[in-house]
Structure formats: structure tokens, C-alpha cells
Enzyme design. Structure first.
Site: not given
Ligand SMILES: NC(=O)c1ccc[n+]([C@@H]2O[C@H](COP(=O)([O-])OP(=O)(O)OC[C@H]3O[C@@H](n4cnc5c(N)ncnc54)[C@H](OP(=O)(O)O)[C@@H]3O)[C@@H](O)[C@H]2O)c1
Length: 249
Positions: A16, A142, A155
């Protein structure tokens, strides 16, 4: 070949986004220590492909990053094999939902461990080697650090911590080591979370990007490469690579 003779450790590099990062850095001349946990086949295939281009340029190392004792070994093994360390890319990450009322301490240990604790302790172990090379650390964060993702409390907290860590370590480790981050938007759908298979959810997410599409793993790889090779006056920064989604969440 701007990374010729540079040595880079990439965590979670077997597939990935991690594999795209490895391919980009390798294509630019870097020697790689590719870390994986369970994706042994993918790691071996990646190594074989890259070694065909440049024999002796890729090593693999297996580890569960939740095992804190093994983290210094990843760094030491890289230096033992290649003689130095120029950059550390903290890419490995676990990702699963933790709705309030349902999460356990084990979920905390896993999500905080892989996304925050391991990058911190790997960085600490890497410092003496990176200092010698004016090296750098790149953390994969993120976009949901700023705008949390619903049902992913732990998360979000882990990546929020990683963003704080990026800035904090930039302060601590300057002027010898630069520390930056890349914050991906939608690049690849999560592998194991069922809810993400829903086409309407996917459409909605894509629609919120300004560019009306998913990104590619190579978009993240290119930004990691930029931060390592072409950003000698940048530290403590996190670049969103998200097609504009973070200004339109
Ligand atoms: N994909 C996206 O669209 C997206 C969006 C936002 C942020 N990101 C961030 O970008 C990075 C790469 O994304 P991705 O989707 O390619 O990641 P991923 O496939 O979810 O995970 C990358 C690798 O992390 C490794 N890993 C997980 N837990 C581990 C542990 N305890 N110890 C060691 N390795 C562990 C796994 O290695 P093994 O397979 O070898 O077990 C996995 O292949 C991640 O940091 C992710 O949070 C991605």
C-alpha cells in the site's frame, strides 16, 4: 538519484502507501531497510523487485511495533547492515473504529502503540545516528488530526499525538535533525474495516475533496521524498496531501 548512498528505514513498508514510499525513495537511489509485521510475502516480493534494479540495496526486518523492546533493534540493524541512517519514515499504523462505550484498553494499546508510541521510541533510538548525518524524520499523520473522524476516537487521538510529536521533536532535535509530517487524505480505502465498503460513504468522501478524486499512494511518496531530499529549510511542518479535503470537511 538525489538519495544516492542515503540509508532510510520505512516502517510498514511492505504494501500500500508504505510500498509506494519505498519504491520512490529507492528509485532516487536510497538503500532501504523495509520493516513489516505480518506482510512477509509482500515484503519479499517488494525486495525482489527492487533488488533486481540494484542488488544489495534492500533489507527486510520483521517486528511488531507494539513490542517496545525491539524498537532500538530496528535502528541498530539498519546501521549494522548499511553503516548509517539518514532518514526514518514512520508509516506503520493500525486503524479501526472505537465507538464510545465499546472500546477496550487493548484497542488503546494497539492504536496508540503503533501510531504514537512506536514513532516516538524509534525516533529516540535513531537520534544518535541521524545527528551524525544531518538526517530527518518523516511521520505519516492524517488530516483527521484537525477534524476528527466519527467513531475513531482513539485513532484520532493517536494521530493528534503524532502531529504534536512531529512539532515537539522538531524543536528538540534541531538544528541537526529535521522532523516533518505528511497528512494524507483519502488515498486507499482501509483494508479491513467493513463500513468503508459502502459506495455512498466513499462517494461522499471523494465529493468533499476539492479535486473530486482519491489521491494515489505515489502522491504521499512524492511528498515524503520532497521532505527528505528537497526541504533542507523545513522542519516542524505537516503537509496535507488530500486534494483539498481538509479545507472542505
Ligand atoms: N490509506 C489512506 O487513505 C490514509 C489516509 C490517512 C492516513 N493514512 C496514513 O498513511 C499511512 C499508510 O497508510 P496505509 O493505508 O497504507 O496503512 P495500512 O495499510 O493501514 O498500514 C500500514 C502497515 O502498518 C503496519 N502495522 C500496523 N500495525 C502494526 C504494528 N503493531 N507493528 C508493526 N506494523 C504494524 C502493517 O504492516 P503488516 O501488513 O506487515 O502487518 C500495515 O501494512 C498510515 O500511517 C496511515 O495512518 C492513510
Amino acid at each position: 538519484m538525489t538519495l544516492k548512498n542515503k540509508v532510510i528505514l520505512v516502517t510498514g513498508g511492505a504494501k500500500r502507501v508504505g510500498a509506494a514510499i519505498c519504491c520512490k525513495l529507492h528509485a532516487q537511489g536510497a538503500n532501504l531497510m523495509v520493516h513489516y509485521r505480518s506482510s512477509q510475502n509482500e515484503a519479499q516480493m517488494l525486495r525482489q523487485t527492487l533488488e533486481q534494479m540494484r542488488p544489495g540495496s534492500v533489507e527486510l526486518i520483521q517486528a511488531d511495533l507494539l513490542d517496545i523492546e525491539c524498537l532500538p533493534d530496528l535502528i541498530k540493524e539498519t546501521v549494522r547492515r548499511f553503516g548509517k541512517l539518514d532518514a526514518l519514515v514512520n508509516n506503520a499504523s493500525s486503524f479501526f473504529s472505537t465507538p464510545v462505550g465499546q472500546f477496550t484498553e487493548q484497542a488503546w494499546i494497539d492504536l496508540i502503540g503503533s501510531n504514537l508510541k512506536a514513532p516516538l521510541f524509534l525516533s529516540q533510538a535513531a537520534v544518535p545516528y541521524l545527528e551524525k548525518r544531518y538526517g530527518c524524520i518523516v511521520n505519516i499523520v492524517d488530516i483527521h488530526v484537525e477534524q476528527p473522524l466519527k467513531n475513531y476516537v482513539i485513532y484520532n487521538a493517536a494521530k493528534g499525538g503524532l502531529a504534536a510529536l512531529t512539532r515537539s521533536l522538531a524543536l528538540e532535535l534541531a538544528p541537526l535533525i529535521r522532523v516533518n509530517g505528511v497528512a494524507p487524505g483519502p488515498i486507499l480505502w482501509p483494508e479491513y474495516e467493513e463500513e468503508w465498503v459502502d459506495p455512498s460513504l466513499r462517494e461522499e468522501i471523494i465529493d468533499r475533496t476539492l479535486l473530486k478524486r482519491m489521491g494515489e499512494p505515489e502522491d504521499i511518496a512524492n511528498t515524503v521524498y520532497f521532505l527528505i531530499a528537497h526541504a533542507s529549510f523545513i522542519t516542524g511542518q505537516i503537509i496535507a496531501v488530500d486534494g483539498g479535503r481538509s479545507i472542505n470537511l
